[in-house]
Motif scaffolding. Sequence first.
Motif, PDB file in Angstrom:
ATOM      1  N   ARG A 207       0.839  -1.203   0.000  1.00  0.00           N
ATOM      2  CA  ARG A 207       0.000   0.000   0.000  1.00  0.00           C
ATOM      3  C   ARG A 207       0.873   1.252   0.000  1.00  0.00           C
ATOM      4  O   ARG A 207       0.535   2.252  -0.638  1.00  0.00           O
ATOM      5  N   LEU A 208       1.994   1.189   0.680  1.00  0.00           N
ATOM      6  CA  LEU A 208       2.926   2.314   0.657  1.00  0.00           C
ATOM      7  C   LEU A 208       3.535   2.471  -0.734  1.00  0.00           C
ATOM      8  O   LEU A 208       3.709   3.594  -1.222  1.00  0.00           O
ATOM      9  N   SER A 253      -5.381   1.213   7.332  1.00  0.00           N
ATOM     10  CA  SER A 253      -6.519   0.443   7.853  1.00  0.00           C
ATOM     11  C   SER A 253      -7.533   1.420   8.421  1.00  0.00           C
ATOM     12  O   SER A 253      -7.189   2.539   8.820  1.00  0.00           O
ATOM     13  N   ASP A 254      -8.784   1.003   8.471  1.00  0.00           N
ATOM     14  CA  ASP A 254      -9.830   1.857   9.034  1.00  0.00           C
ATOM     15  C   ASP A 254      -9.615   2.110  10.516  1.00  0.00           C
ATOM     16  O   ASP A 254      -9.943   3.184  11.034  1.00  0.00           O
ATOM     17  N   PHE A 280      -8.695   2.066   4.911  1.00  0.00           N
ATOM     18  CA  PHE A 280      -8.609   0.890   4.035  1.00  0.00           C
ATOM     19  C   PHE A 280      -9.269  -0.276   4.744  1.00  0.00           C
ATOM     20  O   PHE A 280      -8.996  -0.522   5.911  1.00  0.00           O
ATOM     21  N   ASP A 281     -10.153  -0.992   4.082  1.00  0.00           N
ATOM     22  CA  ASP A 281     -10.785  -2.241   4.525  1.00  0.00           C
ATOM     23  C   ASP A 281     -12.297  -2.228   4.334  1.00  0.00           C
ATOM     24  O   ASP A 281     -12.845  -3.123   3.728  1.00  0.00           O
ATOM     25  N   ARG A 297     -12.787  -0.559  -0.091  1.00  0.00           N
ATOM     26  CA  ARG A 297     -13.530  -1.745   0.353  1.00  0.00           C
ATOM     27  C   ARG A 297     -12.900  -3.022  -0.187  1.00  0.00           C
ATOM     28  O   ARG A 297     -12.753  -3.205  -1.393  1.00  0.00           O
ATOM     29  N   GLN A 298     -12.550  -3.918   0.730  1.00  0.00           N
ATOM     30  CA  GLN A 298     -12.084  -5.247   0.333  1.00  0.00           C
ATOM     31  C   GLN A 298     -13.293  -6.169   0.170  1.00  0.00           C
ATOM     32  O   GLN A 298     -14.237  -6.110   0.969  1.00  0.00           O
ATOM     33  N   PRO A 299     -13.277  -7.063  -0.820  1.00  0.00           N
ATOM     34  CA  PRO A 299     -14.418  -7.971  -1.043  1.00  0.00           C
ATOM     35  C   PRO A 299     -14.339  -9.184  -0.119  1.00  0.00           C
ATOM     36  O   PRO A 299     -13.965 -10.283  -0.518  1.00  0.00           O
TER      37      PRO A 299
END
Length: 335
Positions: A207-208, A253-254, A280-281, A297-299
């Motif tokens: 992500r970075l 992360s959220d 993120f998440d 949003r991750q599925p």
Amino acid sequence: MSDASTKRKPTIRQIAAQAGVSRSTVSRVINGGHWVSPDARKAVEDAILASGYTANHHARSLATGRAGSLAFLLTEPQQLLFDDPTFALLLRGAAEALAQRSMTLVLLVAGTPAERESVAQFLSAGHVDGVMLISSHESDPLLDQLIDVGIPTVCCGLPLGHERELSTISVDEIASARTMAAHLVTQGHRRIGMIAGPDDTPGGRYRLVGFREELGELYDDTLVEVGDYSFDSGQAAMTRLLERDVDAVFAASDRMAAGAIAAVRRAGRNVPDDIAIAGFDDSGLAAVHEPPITTMRQPWDQISAQMVTVLLEVIAGAAPRSVVLDTELIVRDSA
């Protein structure tokens, strides 16, 4: 105790080195898989005979009947199973996918050295047919143990250092981070910071990478802090970033995003008017937070279902494969 009983048994790693093949190839030969060339199979069988290797109970059980269960293995401290909603979502999805197949899910937690040793012994004994490894760390010795034992394994996220040896189910971390960074830029932000995850995790590292690639000349290494995905680490990282004149922050992360928002408020400032915060998440926290958090949003349902499907394929003898899923930008009030 005799020398024979105390002598260390040869491992799959040693068999692979002697045969000149990968550990996954040795595992497939032992487990009766069909995705092995005749030459490779003979090399492995010869190496097994020469070394005196004895297949474990798990490998033998595949020839006579399976346990009918899969392990959900979390390599994090126990409290995270309850504190971090992402793990609960994956656990629920995996349990539902197995219930549809009349199989059992075995929950294992290995967050300490003692727990890792206990889990390794449990898995070596053949109590489950395969392992869904959650949240792997690059330095975690359990990953090598799973490969050496030869138990079929699928990883949630890329297992750093072992990407080609195991099946993986992951999201496109780099593309996801680029999407979020681009969103923040289009909102007019220029001093954009990031609260990254640990570098020994795929989410922390990639992500970075995506964030840095998308920002290009706007990227400033002094505006990057590292947390451990927790609320407290996000709050601490944001407190440091507030001293550096940021106008937006992307948290990996959220939970860290929520911590960052708390730090901004404690400093007497406002989200998003003074500083935009994104996460993120989208595991549930982001939607109910005040303000609701903009996130990737991750599925989760797809991730769980694919983990079960691919792991059962590997147990049946298929070669390891990787599945990469897309995320979705969810724009809410925080950024």
